[in-house]
Write a protein that holds these residues in place. Structure first.
Motif, PDB file in Angstrom:
ATOM      1  N   MET A   1       1.306  11.334   1.719  1.00  0.00           N
ATOM      2  CA  MET A   1       0.853  10.986   0.493  1.00  0.00           C
ATOM      3  C   MET A   1       0.955   9.566   0.185  1.00  0.00           C
ATOM      4  N   TYR A   2      -0.032   8.729  -0.316  1.00  0.00           N
ATOM      5  CA  TYR A   2      -0.042   7.505  -0.376  1.00  0.00           C
ATOM      6  C   TYR A   2      -0.321   7.040  -2.167  1.00  0.00           C
ATOM      7  N   THR A   3       0.445   6.144  -2.270  1.00  0.00           N
ATOM      8  CA  THR A   3       0.326   5.572  -3.787  1.00  0.00           C
ATOM      9  C   THR A   3      -0.236   4.107  -3.459  1.00  0.00           C
ATOM     10  N   PHE A   4      -0.812   3.615  -4.471  1.00  0.00           N
ATOM     11  CA  PHE A   4      -1.627   2.354  -4.411  1.00  0.00           C
ATOM     12  C   PHE A   4      -1.174   1.760  -5.807  1.00  0.00           C
ATOM     13  N   ARG A   5      -1.234   0.244  -5.562  1.00  0.00           N
ATOM     14  CA  ARG A   5      -0.745  -0.672  -6.448  1.00  0.00           C
ATOM     15  C   ARG A   5      -1.241  -1.993  -6.345  1.00  0.00           C
ATOM     16  N   ARG A   6      -1.247  -2.831  -7.507  1.00  0.00           N
ATOM     17  CA  ARG A   6      -1.490  -4.341  -7.320  1.00  0.00           C
ATOM     18  C   ARG A   6      -0.289  -5.140  -6.884  1.00  0.00           C
ATOM     19  N   ALA A   7      -0.484  -6.241  -6.112  1.00  0.00           N
ATOM     20  CA  ALA A   7       0.624  -7.166  -5.580  1.00  0.00           C
ATOM     21  C   ALA A   7       0.940  -7.985  -6.771  1.00  0.00           C
ATOM     22  N   ALA A   8       2.157  -8.202  -6.384  1.00  0.00           N
ATOM     23  CA  ALA A   8       3.215  -8.762  -7.525  1.00  0.00           C
ATOM     24  C   ALA A   8       3.447 -10.479  -6.857  1.00  0.00           C
ATOM     25  N   GLY A  54      -4.215  -9.127  -4.923  1.00  0.00           N
ATOM     26  CA  GLY A  54      -3.618  -8.184  -3.892  1.00  0.00           C
ATOM     27  C   GLY A  54      -3.571  -6.873  -4.412  1.00  0.00           C
ATOM     28  N   LEU A  55      -4.034  -6.008  -3.244  1.00  0.00           N
ATOM     29  CA  LEU A  55      -3.729  -4.388  -3.569  1.00  0.00           C
ATOM     30  C   LEU A  55      -2.941  -4.031  -2.158  1.00  0.00           C
ATOM     31  N   PHE A  56      -2.165  -2.881  -2.643  1.00  0.00           N
ATOM     32  CA  PHE A  56      -1.453  -2.430  -1.618  1.00  0.00           C
ATOM     33  C   PHE A  56      -1.430  -0.769  -1.646  1.00  0.00           C
ATOM     34  N   ALA A  57      -1.409  -0.318  -0.396  1.00  0.00           N
ATOM     35  CA  ALA A  57      -0.994   1.190  -0.289  1.00  0.00           C
ATOM     36  C   ALA A  57       0.482   1.412   0.079  1.00  0.00           C
ATOM     37  N   GLU A  58       1.101   2.170  -0.429  1.00  0.00           N
ATOM     38  CA  GLU A  58       2.395   2.485  -0.122  1.00  0.00           C
ATOM     39  C   GLU A  58       2.566   3.919   0.573  1.00  0.00           C
ATOM     40  N   HIS A  59       3.393   4.223   1.489  1.00  0.00           N
ATOM     41  CA  HIS A  59       3.759   5.513   1.985  1.00  0.00           C
ATOM     42  C   HIS A  59       5.406   5.447   1.989  1.00  0.00           C
ATOM     43  N   GLU A  60       6.065   6.516   1.139  1.00  0.00           N
ATOM     44  CA  GLU A  60       7.414   6.687   1.118  1.00  0.00           C
ATOM     45  C   GLU A  60       7.992   5.369   0.592  1.00  0.00           C
ATOM     46  N   GLY A  61       7.532   4.622  -0.246  1.00  0.00           N
ATOM     47  CA  GLY A  61       8.097   3.178  -0.834  1.00  0.00           C
ATOM     48  C   GLY A  61       7.941   2.262  -0.055  1.00  0.00           C
TER      49      GLY A  61
END
Length: 149
Positions: A1-8, A54-61
């Motif tokens: 499971m992946y989540t997506f977010r913008r970079a800070a 920036g955009l990121f994909a995260e896996h398990e945080g």
């Protein structure tokens, strides 16, 4: 499971790491070194003023993939729009490749561009990345470059 977010702003080290690793994967250690030496001075103000997103994909945080969009002004074209996007820093950790993360991050970046009224987005593609970009509708250009030194 992946989540997506913008970079800070706090994600600068991750963005720099991705840029470095991207160049190493392309067999360019001199550009990887430059990414660590020169890029940080450009990145912080660009994140602050919105020139870079920036955009990121995260896996398990944990961030496992990322991309960025640089916004810049260009001469007006047939559509009279002057704001363009430049896609850069597309990187996916080796163990998370071939899962569609790069394609999804690029798709999200293009969606952000469309929301901002941007109709032209360019990039420089590695051989590994070319099929991803072509699948999203990118076409090759006939560009040349001149450099001093």
């Amino acid at each position: 499971m992946y989540t997506f977010r913008r970079a800070a702003l706090a994600d600068q080290a991750t963005i720099i790491y991705h840029r470095r690793q991207m160049f190493l994967d392309m067999g360019s250690p001199e550009r990887a070194e430059m990414a660590e030496r020169v890029f940080p001075g450009w990145l912080e103000p660009a994140l602050q003023d919105g020139t870079y997103l920036g955009l990121f994909a995260e896996h398990e945080g944990k961030v496992v993939a990322g991309t960025g969009i640089m916004f810049y002004h260009w001469l007006p074209g047939p559509d009279h729009k002057t704001l363009r996007g430049y896609l850069l820093n597309v990187f996916v950790e080796a163990e998370h490749r071939r899962k569609g993360l790069a394609k999804e991050l690029v798709r999200q970046a293009l969606e952000i561009c469309q929301e901002r009224g941007i109709t032209v987005v360019t990039l420089h593609a590695s051989e590994m990345g070319r099929p991803v970009y072509e699948s999203l509708g990118f076409k090759p250009l006939n560009e040349m470059i001149w450099r001093v030194g």
